[in-house]
Structure formats: structure tokens, C-alpha cells
Write a protein that holds these residues in place. Structure first.
Motif, PDB file in Angstrom:
ATOM      1  N   LYS A 327       0.809  -1.222   0.000  1.00 29.24           N
ATOM      2  CA  LYS A 327       0.000   0.000   0.000  1.00 29.24           C
ATOM      3  C   LYS A 327       0.844   1.275   0.000  1.00 29.24           C
ATOM      4  O   LYS A 327       0.318   2.361  -0.161  1.00 29.24           O
ATOM      5  N   TYR A 328       2.136   1.146   0.212  1.00 31.62           N
ATOM      6  CA  TYR A 328       2.969   2.350   0.315  1.00 31.62           C
ATOM      7  C   TYR A 328       2.952   3.171  -0.966  1.00 31.62           C
ATOM      8  O   TYR A 328       2.852   2.628  -2.071  1.00 31.62           O
ATOM      9  N   LYS A 329       3.049   4.487  -0.801  1.00 27.86           N
ATOM     10  CA  LYS A 329       3.169   5.359  -1.955  1.00 27.86           C
ATOM     11  C   LYS A 329       4.626   5.769  -2.127  1.00 27.86           C
ATOM     12  O   LYS A 329       5.092   5.991  -3.227  1.00 27.86           O
ATOM     13  N   SER A 330       5.309   5.902  -1.009  1.00 31.58           N
ATOM     14  CA  SER A 330       6.693   6.359  -1.082  1.00 31.58           C
ATOM     15  C   SER A 330       7.653   5.173  -1.156  1.00 31.58           C
ATOM     16  O   SER A 330       7.566   4.238  -0.371  1.00 31.58           O
ATOM     17  N   LEU A 331       8.539   5.274  -2.118  1.00 28.22           N
ATOM     18  CA  LEU A 331       9.539   4.222  -2.322  1.00 28.22           C
ATOM     19  C   LEU A 331      10.414   4.072  -1.081  1.00 28.22           C
ATOM     20  O   LEU A 331      10.748   2.973  -0.658  1.00 28.22           O
ATOM     21  N   THR A 332      10.776   5.216  -0.488  1.00 26.66           N
ATOM     22  CA  THR A 332      11.669   5.213   0.672  1.00 26.66           C
ATOM     23  C   THR A 332      11.030   4.483   1.846  1.00 26.66           C
ATOM     24  O   THR A 332      11.640   3.607   2.462  1.00 26.66           O
ATOM     25  N   TRP A 333       9.768   4.854   2.117  1.00 21.71           N
ATOM     26  CA  TRP A 333       9.089   4.231   3.256  1.00 21.71           C
ATOM     27  C   TRP A 333       8.854   2.746   3.015  1.00 21.71           C
ATOM     28  O   TRP A 333       8.974   1.935   3.917  1.00 21.71           O
ATOM     29  N   ALA A 334       8.535   2.411   1.791  1.00 25.52           N
ATOM     30  CA  ALA A 334       8.351   0.991   1.462  1.00 25.52           C
ATOM     31  C   ALA A 334       9.662   0.255   1.700  1.00 25.52           C
ATOM     32  O   ALA A 334       9.673  -0.869   2.209  1.00 25.52           O
ATOM     33  N   GLY A 335      10.766   0.889   1.369  1.00 23.45           N
ATOM     34  CA  GLY A 335      12.080   0.286   1.574  1.00 23.45           C
ATOM     35  C   GLY A 335      12.361   0.051   3.051  1.00 23.45           C
ATOM     36  O   GLY A 335      12.806  -1.026   3.446  1.00 23.45           O
ATOM     37  N   TYR A 336      12.043   1.064   3.883  1.00 23.95           N
ATOM     38  CA  TYR A 336      12.230   0.902   5.332  1.00 23.95           C
ATOM     39  C   TYR A 336      11.386  -0.252   5.842  1.00 23.95           C
ATOM     40  O   TYR A 336      11.827  -1.070   6.639  1.00 23.95           O
ATOM     41  N   PHE A 337      10.143  -0.272   5.381  1.00 25.19           N
ATOM     42  CA  PHE A 337       9.225  -1.326   5.829  1.00 25.19           C
ATOM     43  C   PHE A 337       9.797  -2.698   5.490  1.00 25.19           C
ATOM     44  O   PHE A 337       9.826  -3.603   6.317  1.00 25.19           O
ATOM     45  N   LEU A 338      10.264  -2.827   4.250  1.00 22.78           N
ATOM     46  CA  LEU A 338      10.784  -4.115   3.796  1.00 22.78           C
ATOM     47  C   LEU A 338      11.978  -4.550   4.654  1.00 22.78           C
ATOM     48  O   LEU A 338      12.062  -5.697   5.090  1.00 22.78           O
ATOM     49  N   ASP A 339      12.887  -3.604   4.913  1.00 21.57           N
ATOM     50  CA  ASP A 339      14.073  -3.942   5.699  1.00 21.57           C
ATOM     51  C   ASP A 339      13.688  -4.360   7.113  1.00 21.57           C
ATOM     52  O   ASP A 339      14.240  -5.318   7.661  1.00 21.57           O
ATOM     53  N   ASP A 340      12.706  -3.655   7.668  1.00 18.81           N
ATOM     54  CA  ASP A 340      12.258  -3.979   9.012  1.00 18.81           C
ATOM     55  C   ASP A 340      11.606  -5.359   9.044  1.00 18.81           C
ATOM     56  O   ASP A 340      11.882  -6.174   9.925  1.00 18.81           O
ATOM     57  N   TRP A 341      10.777  -5.607   8.056  1.00 21.74           N
ATOM     58  CA  TRP A 341      10.071  -6.898   8.028  1.00 21.74           C
ATOM     59  C   TRP A 341      11.064  -8.050   7.865  1.00 21.74           C
ATOM     60  O   TRP A 341      10.974  -9.050   8.579  1.00 21.74           O
ATOM     61  N   THR A 342      11.998  -7.904   6.939  1.00 21.12           N
ATOM     62  CA  THR A 342      12.954  -8.999   6.724  1.00 21.12           C
ATOM     63  C   THR A 342      13.814  -9.211   7.985  1.00 21.12           C
ATOM     64  O   THR A 342      14.120 -10.347   8.340  1.00 21.12           O
ATOM     65  N   TRP A 343      14.137  -8.126   8.658  1.00 24.26           N
ATOM     66  CA  TRP A 343      14.925  -8.258   9.889  1.00 24.26           C
ATOM     67  C   TRP A 343      14.170  -9.088  10.917  1.00 24.26           C
ATOM     68  O   TRP A 343      14.715 -10.009  11.520  1.00 24.26           O
ATOM     69  N   MET A 368      11.134  -3.509  -5.369  1.00 26.98           N
ATOM     70  CA  MET A 368      10.815  -2.088  -5.283  1.00 26.98           C
ATOM     71  C   MET A 368      10.268  -1.551  -6.625  1.00 26.98           C
ATOM     72  O   MET A 368       9.601  -0.532  -6.650  1.00 26.98           O
ATOM     73  N   ASN A 369      10.550  -2.257  -7.703  1.00 26.83           N
ATOM     74  CA  ASN A 369       9.998  -1.839  -8.998  1.00 26.83           C
ATOM     75  C   ASN A 369       8.472  -1.831  -8.996  1.00 26.83           C
ATOM     76  O   ASN A 369       7.841  -1.153  -9.797  1.00 26.83           O
ATOM     77  N   TRP A 370       7.895  -2.633  -8.103  1.00 28.35           N
ATOM     78  CA  TRP A 370       6.438  -2.663  -7.974  1.00 28.35           C
ATOM     79  C   TRP A 370       5.897  -1.244  -7.783  1.00 28.35           C
ATOM     80  O   TRP A 370       4.855  -0.877  -8.318  1.00 28.35           O
ATOM     81  N   PHE A 371       6.626  -0.434  -7.019  1.00 31.15           N
ATOM     82  CA  PHE A 371       6.139   0.916  -6.712  1.00 31.15           C
ATOM     83  C   PHE A 371       6.348   1.864  -7.889  1.00 31.15           C
ATOM     84  O   PHE A 371       5.619   2.813  -8.061  1.00 31.15           O
ATOM     85  N   LYS A 372       7.373   1.559  -8.693  1.00 29.46           N
ATOM     86  CA  LYS A 372       7.587   2.400  -9.881  1.00 29.46           C
ATOM     87  C   LYS A 372       6.524   2.112 -10.932  1.00 29.46           C
ATOM     88  O   LYS A 372       6.208   2.958 -11.762  1.00 29.46           O
ATOM     89  N   ALA A 373       6.006   0.886 -10.922  1.00 32.39           N
ATOM     90  CA  ALA A 373       5.025   0.487 -11.936  1.00 32.39           C
ATOM     91  C   ALA A 373       3.602   0.664 -11.427  1.00 32.39           C
ATOM     92  O   ALA A 373       2.655   0.281 -12.089  1.00 32.39           O
ATOM     93  N   LYS A 374       3.461   1.229 -10.256  1.00 31.65           N
ATOM     94  CA  LYS A 374       2.162   1.254  -9.610  1.00 31.65           C
ATOM     95  C   LYS A 374       1.087   1.905 -10.473  1.00 31.65           C
ATOM     96  O   LYS A 374       1.309   2.926 -11.095  1.00 31.65           O
TER      97      LYS A 374
END
Ligand SMILES: [Zn+2]
Length: 427
Positions: A327-343, A368-374
Motif C-alpha cells: 500500500k505504500y506510496k513512497s519508495l523510501t518508506w516501502a524500503g524501510y518497511f521491507l528492511d524492518d520486516w525482513t529483519w 521495489m519496482n512494484w512501486f515504480k510500476a504502480k
């Protein structure tokens, strides 16, 4: 004034250069059924055409009479009877004339092939054969002709997004029991573009080659799973396109991981005769559905399970907490989320979840390309087409060969054009 069958035939299917001569009620060779025999003669004033160049040519001689099956009239098996001429073409020599209702060597008219093919989309091939008093083989060959015509006449313009996937069919786990499929997943057109045996780099390369450099060069988005051979080929051949790992596949991986944890734990608990084993009984679908969609009594059981300290509960929570990622709109925040989740997943001590986390981490940029193609690609398109394929491969129970199934897939999902002049009149 009586309405004659000839009049009807001329109204629905008139062949310039030929006339319907006499029409009789016949008998089947074996058995007691009735047939209709429609004898055709060449038009006296119109010369025959060469079957290779379709140019008028002087007559040479006549071949013995042949028969072609036509769509049944009033439920009676119907035949066209005609003795074809041979012509002496200036360019091609002595060849048989062009017979416009014939689609090759088989004793079936084009109209009949189209008729059977259209019904073969609604019924199984076996049912189609039974309903119209013909053989399974005849239905198969008809659909094959129909599909080949469609593939030869389809237009591959404006293909911007494709989805590539691997599917399993049949019972065995051999390499030959996997398929590689290429779908077009544009908003304006979703269809099966190509299907091939196996799921190797060579398979996908063959598929892209058959679509042609123009299609591959024009791609803007490619959606795939994290299947290594595909990633390699896409990177090498469609580098200009944005390569996206789609939501459907990631969700599938997460679900599989939860299921593995559940199975292992359930086995462990039963082995020590723990009372807690009951908590995992019949929970498979409740765990695999999207959490927000589980309601009622199922929800109560799920809540009870989640409150427990079972490994399955922790795996399920990890799976569910991944959902906001999309659901993220921002690539940066999605990236943080992903790193946190994988951790968190890597520290979970749940091997299947750790495996997914490692996989996501190593494909981070594609993810992360998912967000570029959103907004440009539909996350449900590949899943929807996969489900439709499963319906066909399941119905394919009667398909004895891979080739027959491949034809059935193009037939039902390829959105192929049809030879209208033959197809639209009968069904
Ligand atoms: Zn010719």
C-alpha cells in the motif's frame, strides 16, 4: 413456392464458382442413421482456380468424388460431395483446384471445424464429439486448425506488459510436466500469448523469439516470479522494460511458508500427543486466506490460535504484517518497511519464513519496482489467468498429449481471431 435447402445454403454459405446441385437423404454406411448428402458442381461459366496462387487456370482433369463433413442439419450428419478438378497453372503446373470450403486434407469443411471449435469452448472435447456425432480426434483436429488460423492472423500490437509464469500440469513432477506461459496483462487486453513445455531459460528464450523482436523491444513492464532462469532471460532480452516481482507471487511464497510451519509443527505436536495439536486441526485455509477475510466461527478459532505461542501463530502474524507493504506510496518508506520486516523474519527462528525473507532481500530492487510500476500493471491479472489455465488443464483430463492441451489453452485463453465468413453463421 417451397423453401429449398439449396436456398438456405446459398443464403448462409455461397461459394462463387460453385453451385449446390442435388441434395438427398442418405444412410450411414454402418448403422441405421440418416445423413444428408449435398452434391456440389462447378459453375459452368467460371474457371477453376489454382490452389496455390488462387489465379484462374485452364482445367486439366477431374479427381474422384470426395466428401467433407458439414455442420449437422436438423441433427443429421451432413456431407458435401464434390469431385475436384485439377488445373494446369502456368506457374505451378498441374495442381488440384482451390476448394473454398476445404481446410486441407481432412474430410471436414471449414464451417464444420469452426462449428466444432466454438462448441469446444463451452463443452469438453469429448462432449462436443458426442453431441455432434463425430470423433474426439475430429474435434481435436478442428480446434487445431482453428487455433493455427487464429495464431497466423492475430495481431501483436501494443503489447506493453507481459506476465511470465511457470505452471505444473498432470501428475508427475518431471521437467516435462511444467509449462512456461507468457500472458499479455495490459488493461485493454489480457490473453495468453505463448505457452511452451518446461521452465528453463531455453523455454523462455524460445517463447520471446516466437513473439518476435518487435514485441519484446516494445515491452514496458514484465511481471515474473523469482524463478532464476526467467530473471536471467528477462534481464538479457528485455532490459528496457521495468521488471516487477508481483504481489500475487510474493503472497504465494508467504502462504507456502506459513503452511510449511503449520505442517511441521502439527507433526511435532502429534508425535508427543500434545493437546495443542487440536488447535492446528483444519486450520489450513483459515491461515492461508487474507486475514481480513476470515469471519465468524473461523475467525474465533484463528484468534485463539494467534493468541497461543505456537510457531504457526508467529508465522501467520509475519505473513499478515507483510500486507501493508503493497500500500505504500513512497519508495523510501516501502524500503524501510521491507528492511524492518525482513529483519524480524530473519530473527523469527522459523526456517521457512527466513527463507522467504532472504529471497525478498536478494531481490530487493526488483521488488521495489512494484512501486515504480504502480497503477500501470494489474496485480490480479497473472493470478486470474493462472486460475483459468487450471480450469482448462483440469478439464484436460481427456487430453492424452501435451500438444492437445497446448491447443486447448490457446483456444480458450488466446483471444484469437476467427475466420468470420465461416464461423458466425452456425452457432
Ligand atoms: Zn498457380
Amino acid at each position: 413456392m417451397q423453401l429449398q435447402i439449396k436456398t438456405i445454403l446459398n443464403a448462409i454459405q455461397h461459394f462463387p464458382g460453385f453451385v449446390y446441385r442435388d441434395i438427398r437423404l442418405g444412410r450411414e454406411l454402418r448403422g441405421r442413421g440418416r445423413t444428408i448428402e449435398i452434391r456440389i458442381e462447378p459453375h459452368a461459366g467460371i474457371p477453376a482456380k489454382c490452389s496455390r496462387c488462387l489465379q484462374p487456370a485452364p482445367g486439366y482433369d477431374r479427381l474422384p468424388e470426395r466428401s467433407w463433413q458439414f455442420p449437422p442439419l436438423w441433427g443429421l450428419v451432413t456431407w458435401f460431395l464434390y469431385a475436384a478438378r485439377r488445373v494446369n497453372c502456368a506457374e505451378h503446373g498441374v495442381v488440384v483446384e482451390h476448394v473454398p470450403w476445404s481446410g486441407g486434407k481432412r474430410p471436414v469443411t471449414i464451417a464444420m471445424m469452426c462449428f466444432l471449435s466454438r462448441w469446444a469452448r463451452r463443452l469438453s472435447w469429448r462432449e462436443t464429439a458426442r453431441a455432434f456425432q463425430t470423433s474426439w480426434e475430429c474435434v481435436y483436429r478442428s480446434v487445431e486448425w482453428f487455433v493455427q488460423w487464429g495464431l497466423a492472423h492475430r495481431k501483436l500490437e501494443n503489447v506493453e506488459s507481459i506476465g511470465v509464469d511457470e505452471l505444473h500440469w498432470g501428475k508427475s513432477q518431471r521437467a516435462d510436466n511444467f509449462l512456461t506461459v507468457i500472458y499479455q496483462i495490459d488493461g485493454h487486453c489480457r490473453r495468453l500469448l505463448w505457452v511452451g513445455k518446461r521452465r528453463t531459460q531455453a523455454t523462455l528464450r524460445r517463447g520471446l523469439k516466437e513473439l518476435g523482436p518487435q514485441v519484446v523491444g516494445g515491452l514496458r513492464f514484465v511481471c515474473t516470479d523469482m524463478w532464476k532462469p526467467y530473471l536471467n532471460v528477462i534481464a538479457a532480452q528485455a532490459g528496457q522494460a521495468l521488471h516487477v516481482l508481483d504481489r500475487f507471487h510474493i503472497t504465494t511464497h508467504l502462504n507456502q511458508a506459513v503452511d510449511q510451519v503449520r505442517r511441521a509443527e502439527s507433526g511435532r505436536l502429534r508425535a508427543i500427543a500434545s493437546t495443542r495439536a487440536a488447535q492446528l486441526k483444519d486450520m489450513r485455509w483459515k491461515l492461508l486466506r487474507r486475514g481480513s477475510r476470515v469471519r465468524g466461527r473461523a475467525r474465533d478459532r484463528l484468534n485463539a490460535l494467534v493468541a497461543s505461542k505456537l510457531a504457526t501463530a508467529r508465522a501467520w502474524i509475519l505473513k499478515e504484517t507483510f500486507a501493508p507493504f503493497w500500500k505504500y506510496k513512497s519508495l523510501t518508506w516501502a524500503g524501510y518497511f521491507l528492511d524492518d520486516w525482513t529483519w524480524r523474519a530473519l530473527r523469527s527462528r522459523l526456517e521457512p519464513m527466513q527463507k522467504v525473507a532472504r529471497m525478498l532481500r536478494s531481490h530487493r530492487s526488483l521488488l521495489m519496482n512494484w512501486f515504480k510500476a504502480k497503477g500501470e500493471i494489474s496485480s490480479g491479472a497473472v493470478e486470474g489467468l493462472n486460475n483459468k489455465i487450471r480450469v482448462v488443464t483440469r478439464r484436460s483430463y481427456g487430453f492424452r498429449t501435451y500438444e492437445a492441451m497446448e491447443i486447448a489453452l490457446y483456444h480458450t485463453l488466446g483471444r484469437l481471431p476467427e475466420p468470420e465468413q465461416f464461423a458466425h453463421k452456425f452457432c
